[in-house]
Scaffold this motif. Structure first.
Motif, PDB file in Angstrom:
ATOM      1  N   TYR A  11      72.756  72.947  72.091  1.00 40.50           N
ATOM      2  CA  TYR A  11      71.331  73.169  71.884  1.00 40.50           C
ATOM      3  C   TYR A  11      70.478  72.094  72.581  1.00 40.50           C
ATOM      4  N   HIS A  12      71.921  70.766  72.779  1.00 42.99           N
ATOM      5  CA  HIS A  12      71.560  69.880  73.617  1.00 42.99           C
ATOM      6  C   HIS A  12      70.813  70.202  74.584  1.00 42.99           C
ATOM      7  N   THR A  13      71.523  70.781  75.887  1.00 41.06           N
ATOM      8  CA  THR A  13      71.802  71.189  76.717  1.00 41.06           C
ATOM      9  C   THR A  13      70.213  72.435  76.848  1.00 41.06           C
ATOM     10  N   MET A  14      70.279  73.637  76.095  1.00 38.60           N
ATOM     11  CA  MET A  14      69.278  74.534  76.472  1.00 38.60           C
ATOM     12  C   MET A  14      68.196  74.387  74.999  1.00 38.60           C
ATOM     13  N   GLN A  15      67.294  74.874  75.780  1.00 37.05           N
ATOM     14  CA  GLN A  15      66.362  75.180  75.078  1.00 37.05           C
ATOM     15  C   GLN A  15      66.575  76.841  73.467  1.00 37.05           C
ATOM     16  N   PRO A  16      66.266  76.563  72.785  1.00 33.04           N
ATOM     17  CA  PRO A  16      66.605  77.734  71.853  1.00 33.04           C
ATOM     18  C   PRO A  16      66.030  78.929  72.653  1.00 33.04           C
ATOM     19  N   THR A  17      64.969  79.157  73.162  1.00 31.33           N
ATOM     20  CA  THR A  17      64.697  80.259  73.589  1.00 31.33           C
ATOM     21  C   THR A  17      65.134  80.451  74.682  1.00 31.33           C
ATOM     22  N   ASP A  18      65.958  80.173  75.539  1.00 37.41           N
ATOM     23  CA  ASP A  18      67.068  80.178  76.938  1.00 37.41           C
ATOM     24  C   ASP A  18      68.103  81.305  76.507  1.00 37.41           C
ATOM     25  N   VAL A  19      68.159  81.052  75.384  1.00 36.99           N
ATOM     26  CA  VAL A  19      69.552  81.242  74.941  1.00 36.99           C
ATOM     27  C   VAL A  19      69.872  82.443  74.714  1.00 36.99           C
ATOM     28  N   SER A  20      70.664  83.395  75.110  1.00 37.16           N
ATOM     29  CA  SER A  20      70.931  84.694  75.152  1.00 37.16           C
ATOM     30  C   SER A  20      70.833  85.345  74.198  1.00 37.16           C
ATOM     31  N   TRP A  21      70.919  85.051  73.302  1.00 36.09           N
ATOM     32  CA  TRP A  21      70.842  85.226  72.179  1.00 36.09           C
ATOM     33  C   TRP A  21      70.018  85.607  71.318  1.00 36.09           C
ATOM     34  N   PHE A  22      68.945  84.503  71.949  1.00 33.93           N
ATOM     35  CA  PHE A  22      67.298  84.870  71.168  1.00 33.93           C
ATOM     36  C   PHE A  22      66.408  85.445  71.246  1.00 33.93           C
ATOM     37  N   GLU A  23      65.961  85.443  70.192  1.00 38.48           N
ATOM     38  CA  GLU A  23      64.664  87.353  69.892  1.00 38.48           C
ATOM     39  C   GLU A  23      63.050  86.277  69.319  1.00 38.48           C
ATOM     40  N   ALA A  24      62.439  86.697  69.883  1.00 37.78           N
ATOM     41  CA  ALA A  24      61.316  86.385  69.694  1.00 37.78           C
ATOM     42  C   ALA A  24      60.860  86.579  68.355  1.00 37.78           C
ATOM     43  N   GLU A  25      61.477  87.958  68.132  1.00 33.01           N
ATOM     44  CA  GLU A  25      60.914  88.275  66.593  1.00 33.01           C
ATOM     45  C   GLU A  25      61.966  88.693  66.119  1.00 33.01           C
ATOM     46  N   PRO A  26      62.184  88.377  65.093  1.00 30.97           N
ATOM     47  CA  PRO A  26      63.689  89.350  64.589  1.00 30.97           C
ATOM     48  C   PRO A  26      63.578  90.611  63.484  1.00 30.97           C
ATOM     49  N   THR A  27      62.585  91.204  64.107  1.00 34.44           N
ATOM     50  CA  THR A  27      62.941  92.878  63.722  1.00 34.44           C
ATOM     51  C   THR A  27      63.473  93.459  63.239  1.00 34.44           C
ATOM     52  N   THR A  28      65.074  93.870  63.598  1.00 37.08           N
ATOM     53  CA  THR A  28      66.233  93.733  63.538  1.00 37.08           C
ATOM     54  C   THR A  28      66.482  93.496  61.635  1.00 37.08           C
ATOM     55  N   SER A  29      67.255  92.376  62.413  1.00 40.61           N
ATOM     56  CA  SER A  29      67.923  91.490  60.845  1.00 40.61           C
ATOM     57  C   SER A  29      66.320  91.442  59.390  1.00 40.61           C
ATOM     58  N   LEU A  30      64.939  91.378  59.640  1.00 40.56           N
ATOM     59  CA  LEU A  30      64.168  91.415  59.416  1.00 40.56           C
ATOM     60  C   LEU A  30      64.246  93.085  57.649  1.00 40.56           C
ATOM     61  N   ALA A  31      64.079  93.576  58.966  1.00 42.67           N
ATOM     62  CA  ALA A  31      64.107  95.322  58.324  1.00 42.67           C
ATOM     63  C   ALA A  31      65.574  95.869  58.290  1.00 42.67           C
ATOM     64  N   LEU A  32      66.692  94.995  58.598  1.00 45.19           N
ATOM     65  CA  LEU A  32      67.980  95.529  57.548  1.00 45.19           C
ATOM     66  C   LEU A  32      67.611  94.364  56.399  1.00 45.19           C
ATOM     67  N   ILE A  33      68.012  93.084  56.229  1.00 45.23           N
ATOM     68  CA  ILE A  33      67.298  92.726  54.764  1.00 45.23           C
ATOM     69  C   ILE A  33      66.607  93.394  53.641  1.00 45.23           C
ATOM     70  N   ASN A  34      65.160  93.938  54.125  1.00 40.17           N
ATOM     71  CA  ASN A  34      64.300  94.354  53.490  1.00 40.17           C
ATOM     72  C   ASN A  34      64.698  95.917  52.928  1.00 40.17           C
ATOM     73  N   SER A  35      65.715  96.843  53.694  1.00 37.88           N
ATOM     74  CA  SER A  35      66.396  97.552  53.538  1.00 37.88           C
ATOM     75  C   SER A  35      66.974  97.574  52.177  1.00 37.88           C
ATOM     76  N   VAL A  36      67.972  95.769  51.658  1.00 37.22           N
ATOM     77  CA  VAL A  36      69.384  96.134  50.891  1.00 37.22           C
ATOM     78  C   VAL A  36      68.426  95.604  49.505  1.00 37.22           C
ATOM     79  N   ALA A  37      67.648  94.797  50.165  1.00 39.00           N
ATOM     80  CA  ALA A  37      66.731  93.452  48.960  1.00 39.00           C
ATOM     81  C   ALA A  37      64.982  94.080  49.802  1.00 39.00           C
ATOM     82  N   PRO A  38      64.436  94.806  49.249  1.00 42.54           N
ATOM     83  CA  PRO A  38      63.010  94.713  49.266  1.00 42.54           C
ATOM     84  C   PRO A  38      62.409  93.690  48.801  1.00 42.54           C
ATOM     85  N   ILE A  39      62.639  93.571  47.426  1.00 42.00           N
ATOM     86  CA  ILE A  39      62.120  92.684  46.743  1.00 42.00           C
ATOM     87  C   ILE A  39      61.932  91.207  46.575  1.00 42.00           C
TER      88      ILE A  39
END
Length: 104
Positions: A11-39
């Motif tokens: 994280y000192h040598t790369m921008q967070p947007t330059d790492v291979s696991w960067f997601e501009a929008e964490p859609t899948t994670s949010l969908a999974l979270i909302n599917s088990v705990a929507p409130i």
């Protein structure tokens, strides 16, 4: 090199947007979270680093959010990005593989 030093270096040598696991929008994670705990409720993002998931959870305003990561640098980046909203998050710098130590 230990885990913390390794990830702080990433994280000192790369921008967070330059790492291979960067997601501009964490859609899948949010969908999974909302599917088990929507409130809402309590959620911990283990290995959250500088991910944008915390931003989306805080914006939803129905989550009590904790972010745990081994890298203090990654947590600082996320904290700075959230500005005053960062106070709504519990930040834990720790290595999850040492969870036994966290529970004692």
């Amino acid at each position: 090199m230990d885990r913390r030093s390794h990830w702080d270096n990433v994280y000192h040598t790369m921008q967070p947007t330059d790492v291979s696991w960067f997601e501009a929008e964490p859609t899948t994670s949010l969908a999974l979270i909302n599917s088990v705990a929507p409130i809402g409720g309590r959620i911990i993002d283990v290995g959250g680093g500088a991910s944008l998931l915390v931003d989306r959870l805080v914006a939803a305003e129905n989550w009590e959010v904790t972010v745990l990561d081994v890298s203090a640098t990654a947590l600082e980046l996320a904290h700075a990005r959230l500005r005053e909203k960062a106070n709504r998050v519990q930040w834990i710098q720790a290595d999850i593989t040492g969870v036994k130590q966290l529970c004692q």
